[in-house]
Scaffold this motif. Structure first.
Motif, short mmCIF file in Angstrom:
data_model
loop_
_atom_site.label_atom_id
_atom_site.label_comp_id
_atom_site.label_asym_id
_atom_site.label_seq_id
_atom_site.Cartn_x
_atom_site.Cartn_y
_atom_site.Cartn_z
N UNK A 1 36.57 124.54 36.09
CA UNK A 1 36.78 123.56 35.02
C UNK A 1 35.68 122.53 35.06
N UNK A 2 35.11 122.27 33.90
CA UNK A 2 33.96 121.36 33.82
C UNK A 2 34.37 119.91 34.02
N UNK A 3 35.54 119.49 33.51
CA UNK A 3 35.89 118.08 33.58
C UNK A 3 36.16 117.63 35.01
N UNK A 4 36.69 118.51 35.84
CA UNK A 4 36.93 118.15 37.24
C UNK A 4 35.60 117.99 37.96
N UNK A 5 34.68 118.91 37.73
CA UNK A 5 33.37 118.84 38.36
C UNK A 5 32.59 117.62 37.87
N UNK A 6 32.68 117.32 36.59
CA UNK A 6 31.98 116.16 36.04
C UNK A 6 32.55 114.86 36.59
N UNK A 7 33.86 114.76 36.70
CA UNK A 7 34.48 113.57 37.25
C UNK A 7 34.09 113.38 38.71
N UNK A 8 34.11 114.44 39.48
CA UNK A 8 33.68 114.35 40.89
C UNK A 8 32.23 113.97 41.02
N UNK A 9 31.38 114.48 40.14
CA UNK A 9 29.97 114.14 40.17
C UNK A 9 29.75 112.66 39.85
N UNK A 10 30.43 112.16 38.84
CA UNK A 10 30.27 110.76 38.45
C UNK A 10 30.80 109.84 39.56
N UNK A 11 31.96 110.13 40.11
CA UNK A 11 32.50 109.29 41.18
C UNK A 11 31.62 109.34 42.42
N UNK A 12 31.10 110.51 42.74
CA UNK A 12 30.18 110.62 43.87
C UNK A 12 28.90 109.86 43.65
N UNK A 13 28.39 109.87 42.42
CA UNK A 13 27.18 109.12 42.11
C UNK A 13 27.43 107.62 42.20
N UNK A 14 28.60 107.18 41.77
CA UNK A 14 28.95 105.75 41.89
C UNK A 14 28.96 105.35 43.36
N UNK A 15 29.57 106.15 44.20
CA UNK A 15 29.61 105.84 45.63
C UNK A 15 28.25 105.91 46.28
N UNK A 16 27.50 106.95 45.99
CA UNK A 16 26.19 107.14 46.61
C UNK A 16 25.22 106.04 46.20
N UNK A 17 25.11 105.79 44.89
CA UNK A 17 24.15 104.78 44.44
C UNK A 17 24.65 103.37 44.71
N UNK A 18 25.96 103.20 44.88
CA UNK A 18 26.47 101.89 45.30
C UNK A 18 26.01 101.54 46.70
N UNK A 19 26.05 102.50 47.61
CA UNK A 19 25.59 102.27 48.97
C UNK A 19 24.08 102.07 48.99
N UNK A 20 23.36 102.89 48.23
CA UNK A 20 21.90 102.75 48.19
C UNK A 20 21.50 101.39 47.64
N UNK A 21 22.15 100.92 46.57
CA UNK A 21 21.81 99.62 46.00
C UNK A 21 22.20 98.49 46.96
N UNK A 22 23.27 98.66 47.70
CA UNK A 22 23.65 97.65 48.69
C UNK A 22 22.61 97.56 49.79
N UNK A 23 22.15 98.68 50.29
CA UNK A 23 21.13 98.67 51.32
C UNK A 23 19.81 98.10 50.80
N UNK A 24 19.46 98.41 49.56
CA UNK A 24 18.23 97.86 48.98
C UNK A 24 18.35 96.35 48.78
N UNK A 25 19.53 95.87 48.41
CA UNK A 25 19.73 94.44 48.21
C UNK A 25 19.70 93.69 49.53
N UNK A 26 20.25 94.29 50.57
CA UNK A 26 20.23 93.64 51.90
C UNK A 26 18.85 93.69 52.54
N UNK A 27 18.09 94.71 52.20
CA UNK A 27 16.76 94.85 52.77
C UNK A 27 15.70 94.01 52.08
N UNK A 28 15.99 93.55 50.87
CA UNK A 28 14.99 92.79 50.11
C UNK A 28 14.96 91.33 50.49
#
Length: 96
Positions: free
Chosen positions: A69-96
């Motif tokens: 099912x596409x909607x389950x995979x798309x939802x998991x991808x979006x939530x994973x991207x939110x988590x992944x890029x949230x951590x990356x942006x936090x590390x970039x903000x703390x490192x700057x």
């Protein structure tokens, strides 16, 4: 007498890619936006987010071919991207 059964597309391992991405993506997105969890779970959030994006993208690929099912995979991808890029942006903000 029992009839032989042939595996169908619903029995393919690719069907599990979307739900696995959703199961990894939901805690990943939640781990970034709940401050009570703190820095203790950020490495797990980072890893789970990256896996959710990867497995979700593969799930979307197979869903276009009619497996899963596409909607389950798309939802998991979006939530994973939110988590992944949230951590990356936090590390970039703390490192700057």
């Amino acid at each position: 007498m029992l009839e032989p059964t042939a595996p169908s597309q619903a029995d393919a391992p690719a069907v599990a890619l979307g739900p696995t991405a959703l199961v990894l993506g939901a805690p990943s997105a939640l781990g970034v936006w709940v401050p009570e969890l703190g820095f203790a779970v950020l490495p797990l959030v980072f890893i789970a987010g990256a896996l959710a994006v990867t497995l979700g993208a593969a799930g979307i690929h197979y869903a276009r071919r009619g497996i899963g099912r596409a909607w389950i995979a798309l939802t998991g991808t979006v939530l994973g991207a939110v988590g992944f890029f949230g951590v990356v942006s936090l590390f970039l903000a703390l490192g700057a």
